[in-house]
Design a protein around this motif. Sequence first.
Motif, PDB file in Angstrom:
ATOM      1  N   LEU A   1       0.829  -1.208   0.000  1.00 57.13           N
ATOM      2  CA  LEU A   1       0.000   0.000   0.000  1.00 57.13           C
ATOM      3  C   LEU A   1       0.867   1.263   0.000  1.00 57.13           C
ATOM      4  O   LEU A   1       0.556   2.243  -0.693  1.00 57.13           O
ATOM      5  N   ILE A   2       1.954   1.236   0.737  1.00 55.50           N
ATOM      6  CA  ILE A   2       2.846   2.398   0.783  1.00 55.50           C
ATOM      7  C   ILE A   2       3.481   2.630  -0.594  1.00 55.50           C
ATOM      8  O   ILE A   2       3.611   3.773  -1.046  1.00 55.50           O
ATOM      9  N   ARG A   3       3.864   1.537  -1.274  1.00 54.27           N
ATOM     10  CA  ARG A   3       4.434   1.674  -2.615  1.00 54.27           C
ATOM     11  C   ARG A   3       3.426   2.260  -3.600  1.00 54.27           C
ATOM     12  O   ARG A   3       3.821   2.885  -4.591  1.00 54.27           O
ATOM     13  N   GLU A   4       2.141   2.085  -3.328  1.00 55.43           N
ATOM     14  CA  GLU A   4       1.104   2.643  -4.190  1.00 55.43           C
ATOM     15  C   GLU A   4       0.809   4.104  -3.861  1.00 55.43           C
ATOM     16  O   GLU A   4      -0.083   4.710  -4.457  1.00 55.43           O
ATOM     17  N   GLY A   5       1.543   4.660  -2.900  1.00 55.42           N
ATOM     18  CA  GLY A   5       1.381   6.072  -2.570  1.00 55.42           C
ATOM     19  C   GLY A   5       0.421   6.357  -1.429  1.00 55.42           C
ATOM     20  O   GLY A   5       0.055   7.516  -1.195  1.00 55.42           O
ATOM     21  N   TYR A   6       0.032   5.330  -0.693  1.00 57.63           N
ATOM     22  CA  TYR A   6      -0.890   5.520   0.437  1.00 57.63           C
ATOM     23  C   TYR A   6      -0.113   5.748   1.726  1.00 57.63           C
ATOM     24  O   TYR A   6       0.941   5.151   1.956  1.00 57.63           O
ATOM     25  N   GLU A   7      -0.651   6.637   2.551  1.00 57.31           N
ATOM     26  CA  GLU A   7      -0.158   6.767   3.926  1.00 57.31           C
ATOM     27  C   GLU A   7      -1.098   5.948   4.811  1.00 57.31           C
ATOM     28  O   GLU A   7      -2.289   5.861   4.530  1.00 57.31           O
ATOM     29  N   ILE A   8      -0.558   5.371   5.875  1.00 57.74           N
ATOM     30  CA  ILE A   8      -1.364   4.496   6.727  1.00 57.74           C
ATOM     31  C   ILE A   8      -1.385   5.026   8.152  1.00 57.74           C
ATOM     32  O   ILE A   8      -0.344   5.213   8.787  1.00 57.74           O
ATOM     33  N   MET A   9      -2.584   5.288   8.625  1.00 58.44           N
ATOM     34  CA  MET A   9      -2.814   5.765   9.983  1.00 58.44           C
ATOM     35  C   MET A   9      -3.547   4.660  10.742  1.00 58.44           C
ATOM     36  O   MET A   9      -4.581   4.181  10.286  1.00 58.44           O
ATOM     37  N   ARG A  10      -3.015   4.242  11.864  1.00 58.23           N
ATOM     38  CA  ARG A  10      -3.631   3.174  12.644  1.00 58.23           C
ATOM     39  C   ARG A  10      -4.232   3.737  13.931  1.00 58.23           C
ATOM     40  O   ARG A  10      -3.619   4.563  14.602  1.00 58.23           O
ATOM     41  N   VAL A  11      -5.419   3.255  14.264  1.00 57.65           N
ATOM     42  CA  VAL A  11      -6.106   3.697  15.479  1.00 57.65           C
ATOM     43  C   VAL A  11      -6.449   2.481  16.316  1.00 57.65           C
ATOM     44  O   VAL A  11      -6.985   1.490  15.806  1.00 57.65           O
ATOM     45  N   MET A  12      -6.120   2.568  17.615  1.00 55.34           N
ATOM     46  CA  MET A  12      -6.425   1.487  18.542  1.00 55.34           C
ATOM     47  C   MET A  12      -7.278   2.039  19.684  1.00 55.34           C
ATOM     48  O   MET A  12      -7.457   3.256  19.810  1.00 55.34           O
ATOM     49  N   ASN A  13      -7.772   1.127  20.523  1.00 56.81           N
ATOM     50  CA  ASN A  13      -8.682   1.542  21.590  1.00 56.81           C
ATOM     51  C   ASN A  13      -8.095   2.621  22.493  1.00 56.81           C
ATOM     52  O   ASN A  13      -8.775   3.579  22.849  1.00 56.81           O
ATOM     53  N   HIS A  14      -6.835   2.454  22.871  1.00 57.11           N
ATOM     54  CA  HIS A  14      -6.251   3.402  23.819  1.00 57.11           C
ATOM     55  C   HIS A  14      -6.055   4.793  23.211  1.00 57.11           C
ATOM     56  O   HIS A  14      -5.795   5.756  23.936  1.00 57.11           O
ATOM     57  N   ASP A  15      -6.181   4.912  21.884  1.00 55.55           N
ATOM     58  CA  ASP A  15      -6.024   6.225  21.260  1.00 55.55           C
ATOM     59  C   ASP A  15      -7.199   7.158  21.549  1.00 55.55           C
ATOM     60  O   ASP A  15      -7.134   8.348  21.230  1.00 55.55           O
ATOM     61  N   PHE A  16      -8.279   6.618  22.116  1.00 52.93           N
ATOM     62  CA  PHE A  16      -9.419   7.474  22.462  1.00 52.93           C
ATOM     63  C   PHE A  16      -9.283   8.062  23.860  1.00 52.93           C
ATOM     64  O   PHE A  16     -10.191   8.718  24.352  1.00 52.93           O
ATOM     65  N   GLU A  17      -8.158   7.820  24.510  1.00 55.40           N
ATOM     66  CA  GLU A  17      -7.921   8.356  25.840  1.00 55.40           C
ATOM     67  C   GLU A  17      -7.067   9.621  25.746  1.00 55.40           C
ATOM     68  O   GLU A  17      -6.189   9.735  24.911  1.00 55.40           O
ATOM     69  N   ASN A  18      -7.367  10.573  26.609  1.00 54.42           N
ATOM     70  CA  ASN A  18      -6.537  11.772  26.786  1.00 54.42           C
ATOM     71  C   ASN A  18      -6.304  12.563  25.503  1.00 54.42           C
ATOM     72  O   ASN A  18      -5.241  13.165  25.313  1.00 54.42           O
ATOM     73  N   GLY A  19      -7.283  12.561  24.599  1.00 55.00           N
ATOM     74  CA  GLY A  19      -7.197  13.399  23.411  1.00 55.00           C
ATOM     75  C   GLY A  19      -6.246  12.917  22.342  1.00 55.00           C
ATOM     76  O   GLY A  19      -5.926  13.662  21.405  1.00 55.00           O
ATOM     77  N   ARG A  20      -5.768  11.660  22.446  1.00 55.03           N
ATOM     78  CA  ARG A  20      -4.790  11.168  21.464  1.00 55.03           C
ATOM     79  C   ARG A  20      -5.392  11.043  20.067  1.00 55.03           C
ATOM     80  O   ARG A  20      -4.704  11.262  19.070  1.00 55.03           O
ATOM     81  N   PHE A  21      -6.674  10.685  19.993  1.00 57.80           N
ATOM     82  CA  PHE A  21      -7.304  10.501  18.685  1.00 57.80           C
ATOM     83  C   PHE A  21      -7.330  11.817  17.916  1.00 57.80           C
ATOM     84  O   PHE A  21      -6.972  11.869  16.733  1.00 57.80           O
ATOM     85  N   ALA A  22      -7.723  12.891  18.583  1.00 59.13           N
ATOM     86  CA  ALA A  22      -7.743  14.207  17.942  1.00 59.13           C
ATOM     87  C   ALA A  22      -6.347  14.610  17.495  1.00 59.13           C
ATOM     88  O   ALA A  22      -6.164  15.214  16.426  1.00 59.13           O
ATOM     89  N   GLN A  23      -5.344  14.252  18.293  1.00 63.84           N
ATOM     90  CA  GLN A  23      -3.962  14.608  17.948  1.00 63.84           C
ATOM     91  C   GLN A  23      -3.500  13.823  16.727  1.00 63.84           C
ATOM     92  O   GLN A  23      -2.783  14.351  15.868  1.00 63.84           O
ATOM     93  N   ILE A  24      -3.914  12.555  16.616  1.00 63.06           N
ATOM     94  CA  ILE A  24      -3.548  11.742  15.450  1.00 63.06           C
ATOM     95  C   ILE A  24      -4.121  12.358  14.178  1.00 63.06           C
ATOM     96  O   ILE A  24      -3.434  12.485  13.160  1.00 63.06           O
TER      97      ILE A  24
END
Length: 261
Positions: free
Chosen positions: A217-240
């Motif tokens: 996917l990266i070779r095709e020009g895509y950037e990959i953003m991963r989200v996990m459960n703990h990313d919804f704590e302390n504003g991390r999701f908004a920061q991502i």
Amino acid sequence: MIETDKNQILLNMMTDYAKNNPDTIFCYTNAAILYETPRWEELPLEIHTVQSNKKIKNRTAITHIRPYFKKSKYKGFNVITLVDLLLELAVNDTEISAISSISHHLYKNEISVETILNYCQSQKQKSGVAKLRHLVSFASRLDESPFETKVRLKLYVAGVIIPVQQHQVICQNKKKYRVDFLFEFKGRKIILEADGLIKYSSNVNERANERQRESDLIREGYEIMRVMNHDFENGRFAQILENYGIPKRRYYGKKIVKKHY
């Protein structure tokens, strides 16, 4: 362990829980969290489970057990129809959990939006029907898991542009991959993968396949953003989202949680 043993163990766990927690409604979304049960597709008997967040005096345990829709009782549990279960969730559970359950059954083709809306039209007098009608508008038959529903709703609440869901990518090496969410803006292609906490097992081959998939996917020009459960704590999701420069949409639209129904 054979399937009947799994079912009996799960029923015993639910029975014990109901005895100690009479203020409970049983449905799909958080069963694995409450009981650490097997994945539901491994069970021919699907039992939906979630603890109600409201304490109602003398309330009995209610459950929806597939495929026993037509039975009013099953091994000591009250059994209700699927659409009645979704109404119970709309009234007693959180908005995200209720929408997750609706989306799950839409994805499984066990119910349709039209069926739910027709039910709401014919049962206007019932408490919670207006809320169920409102929450259905946020459900999606493309959500493959409750966590994917959660991510999609969090994106909506964050006010960012609406991504394409379940997009198929065909790479130059002819491999085909389906991604959870795809943002396209200003020449950028950003994939958001809703990984949760248990998406990948300890299987070496699965990890190797995922690394190959990401490289393709990266070779095709895509950037990959991963989200996990703990990313919804302390504003991390908004920061991502901010780190990846996901733009806001111009019109925020209706809110998931309404003050009045």
